[in-house]
Structures are given as C-alpha cells and as structure tokens.
Write an enzyme that holds these catalytic residues in place. Structure first.
Site, PDB file in Angstrom:
ATOM      1  N   ASN A 109    -106.420 107.377 -28.361  1.00 36.98           N
ATOM      2  CA  ASN A 109    -106.193 107.429 -26.908  1.00 36.98           C
ATOM      3  C   ASN A 109    -105.942 108.872 -26.500  1.00 36.98           C
ATOM      4  O   ASN A 109    -105.480 109.683 -27.299  1.00 36.98           O
ATOM      5  CB  ASN A 109    -104.957 106.570 -26.566  1.00 36.98           C
ATOM      6  N   HIS A 111    -103.820 111.050 -23.574  1.00 38.81           N
ATOM      7  CA  HIS A 111    -102.714 110.817 -22.646  1.00 38.81           C
ATOM      8  C   HIS A 111    -102.342 112.133 -21.953  1.00 38.81           C
ATOM      9  O   HIS A 111    -102.213 113.166 -22.614  1.00 38.81           O
ATOM     10  CB  HIS A 111    -101.505 110.269 -23.408  1.00 38.81           C
ATOM     11  N   SER A 138    -102.364 115.029 -24.872  1.00 34.12           N
ATOM     12  CA  SER A 138    -102.242 114.614 -26.269  1.00 34.12           C
ATOM     13  C   SER A 138    -103.340 113.612 -26.621  1.00 34.12           C
ATOM     14  O   SER A 138    -103.672 112.749 -25.809  1.00 34.12           O
ATOM     15  CB  SER A 138    -100.899 113.904 -26.509  1.00 34.12           C
ATOM     16  N   ASP A 147     -98.100 104.711 -26.015  1.00 35.39           N
ATOM     17  CA  ASP A 147     -98.348 106.157 -26.099  1.00 35.39           C
ATOM     18  C   ASP A 147     -97.516 106.786 -27.214  1.00 35.39           C
ATOM     19  O   ASP A 147     -97.129 107.958 -27.115  1.00 35.39           O
ATOM     20  CB  ASP A 147     -98.060 106.842 -24.753  1.00 35.39           C
ATOM     21  N   THR A 174    -109.079 119.179 -17.037  1.00 38.89           N
ATOM     22  CA  THR A 174    -109.906 120.231 -17.643  1.00 38.89           C
ATOM     23  C   THR A 174    -109.596 120.350 -19.136  1.00 38.89           C
ATOM     24  O   THR A 174    -110.509 120.467 -19.968  1.00 38.89           O
ATOM     25  CB  THR A 174    -109.658 121.579 -16.922  1.00 38.89           C
TER      26      THR A 174
HETATM   27  C1  GRF Z   1    -106.940 110.537 -18.043  1.00 42.37           C
HETATM   28  O1  GRF Z   1    -106.019 111.357 -17.390  1.00 42.37           O
HETATM   29  C2  GRF Z   1    -106.394 110.086 -19.365  1.00 42.37           C
HETATM   30  O2  GRF Z   1    -105.511 110.999 -19.936  1.00 42.37           O
HETATM   31  C3  GRF Z   1    -105.637 108.836 -19.003  1.00 42.37           C
HETATM   32  O3  GRF Z   1    -106.422 108.240 -17.984  1.00 42.37           O
HETATM   33  C4  GRF Z   1    -107.158 109.242 -17.297  1.00 42.37           C
HETATM   34  C5  GRF Z   1    -108.596 108.803 -17.301  1.00 42.37           C
HETATM   35  O4  GRF Z   1    -109.394 109.639 -16.511  1.00 42.37           O
HETATM   36  N1  GRF Z   1    -105.434 108.006 -20.164  1.00 42.37           N
HETATM   37  P1  GRF Z   1    -110.979 109.448 -16.513  1.00 42.37           P
HETATM   38  O5  GRF Z   1    -111.263 107.995 -16.155  1.00 42.37           O
HETATM   39  O6  GRF Z   1    -111.495 109.798 -17.872  1.00 42.37           O
HETATM   40  O7  GRF Z   1    -111.488 110.377 -15.450  1.00 42.37           O
END
Ligand code: GRF
Length: 207
Positions: A109, A111, A138, A147, A174
């Site tokens: 995952n 996060h 992370s 998480d 980013t």
């Molecule tokens: C990201 O910020 C990720 O860290 C979190 O959910 C968001 C997903 O964004 N788990 P996207 O759908 O990839 O634009």
C-alpha cells in the site's frame, strides 16, 4: 518456468482517481498489470486502465452483506489473475483478517504520511495542525494493522509556512508518483524480501 523465473505480475486495486496507477503505467508497468479492480464503478482509474489496454473489473462492496463476504469475493477474483503482488493504489477499504492472511506478504500500500505517524485519513490536515516540520509518503506491506505493516520505502518533504492541505496534497502526490514505480521496479527485479516481518532490500535489512 519456476516461480523464481516467472515474469513479474500484479493486480492493482483502486477506488478513485488513480493518479498512482497512472504513474505506474507511465513508468512502463502496464504489461505487468493483469487487472485493475475497483470497488467503485465510477472510479476514474478504470478509464486510465482501459486507455492502457489493461483488463478491468468492478466489484462493488454494496453488493455484499458484510466485509467478510466482499473480501472473499475479492480474493476469488484476484486469484483468477494469479498475481505475484497486489498493489493498493487508493483502495479505500479496510481489508479483513482472512484476506490479509490469504495474501500475506503479497499486498503493498501507499500512504500519504511518514508512517508510523498519521495512519488513517486526513493526514495533511493532521500534519498541519500538529505543526510538523516534515511530511511525506510511505510504501508498506499490508498487515491487519491499519497502515501499520512493515515499511518498504519512505520519502519526505519539508513543510513550509505557506503550505495548505491542498499544496501538501499536491506535493505528496508528486512524491507518491515517483516512489511507487521505484518500489515496483525493486519487486520486479526481486530485490525485496519480507522475512518474519522484516523487510530486506538487496539482502540488507531496512529499519
Ligand atoms: C493517495 O494519496 C494514496 O496515498 C492514498 O490514496 C490516494 C490515492 O490517490 N492511499 P490516486 O487515486 O492514486 O490519485
């Protein structure tokens, strides 16, 4: 082919925009992704997957009476694709004990915080209200702890006085779009191992 020589394969789970999925596709992993699965029919990430000729599937949690039933169906669907790795990329669901156990060591995952700080939601607002000097992203193995699984990689940024939830969201995204493909490259090159909850990269334990 033995499993050691098997070509890298993964399934990506999403719920929404899919910008991380896009970063993974753009980094050259499209042919490694056996399917993109969403629990929401209107997830824009599905459009991104289709544009890259990746098979998609929708499995709505609303069609199931419990988390356990949904996760059992999800596990069955994923197993049809027999992926080496299950990549959570904005999949906004907590996974059940049985699911995590079935795929132990095969789910990762991303996060938006420097775990173990700020598990859960609204990380950018929480970082700002705590007046932290740093924030970041992370990538970790998924365990039953929300998480909380073993860390694989992190990148941080300095918070400036001008930062808002919106700017942090953009800045963290980013970073995410760089780090997730980097981690996948390590998996593809079989340079990451998880042994007794300890992550090794190139045979070196990471803390
Ligand atoms: C990201 O910020 C990720 O860290 C979190 O959910 C968001 C997903 O964004 N788990 P996207 O759908 O990839 O634009």
């Amino acid at each position: 082919m033995s499993s050691d020589q098997e070509a890298f394969s993964c399934v990506v789970l999403i719920s929404g925009n899919g910008s991380n999925l896009q970063a993974i596709i753009d980094a050259g992993f499209a042919s490694d992704i056996r399917a993109v699965i969403s629990n929401k029919a209107d997830a824009y990430g599905l459009v991104r997957a289709q544009a890259a000729n990746i098979p998609t599937a929708i499995l709505s949690h609303k069609d199931f009476g419990s988390r356990e039933l949904y996760d059992a169906a999800l596990a069955k669907l994923i197993s049809n694709y027999n992926p080496q790795l299950i990549i959570l990329a904005g999949f906004m669901r907590i996974l059940s004990h049985a699911f995590v156990k079935q795929f132990a060591g095969k789910i990762i995952n991303i996060h938006p915080s420097l775990l173990p700080k700020y598990p859960g939601l609204n990380t950018h607002a929480r970082v700002l209200s705590a007046k932290d000097s740093h924030h970041g992203v992370s990538v970790h193995f998924v365990t039953e702890a929300l998480d909380g699984g073993p860390l694989i990689a992190q990148t941080s940024l300095n918070i400036s006085p001008q930062d808002t939830v919106h700017t942090l969201q953009e800045r963290v995204h980013t970073l995410e779009h760089k780090i997730y493909p980097q981690v996948l490259k390590l998996f593809k090159e079989k340079r990451i191992q998880l042994i007794d909850s300890q992550v090794f990269i190139d045979n070196k334990a990471i803390s």
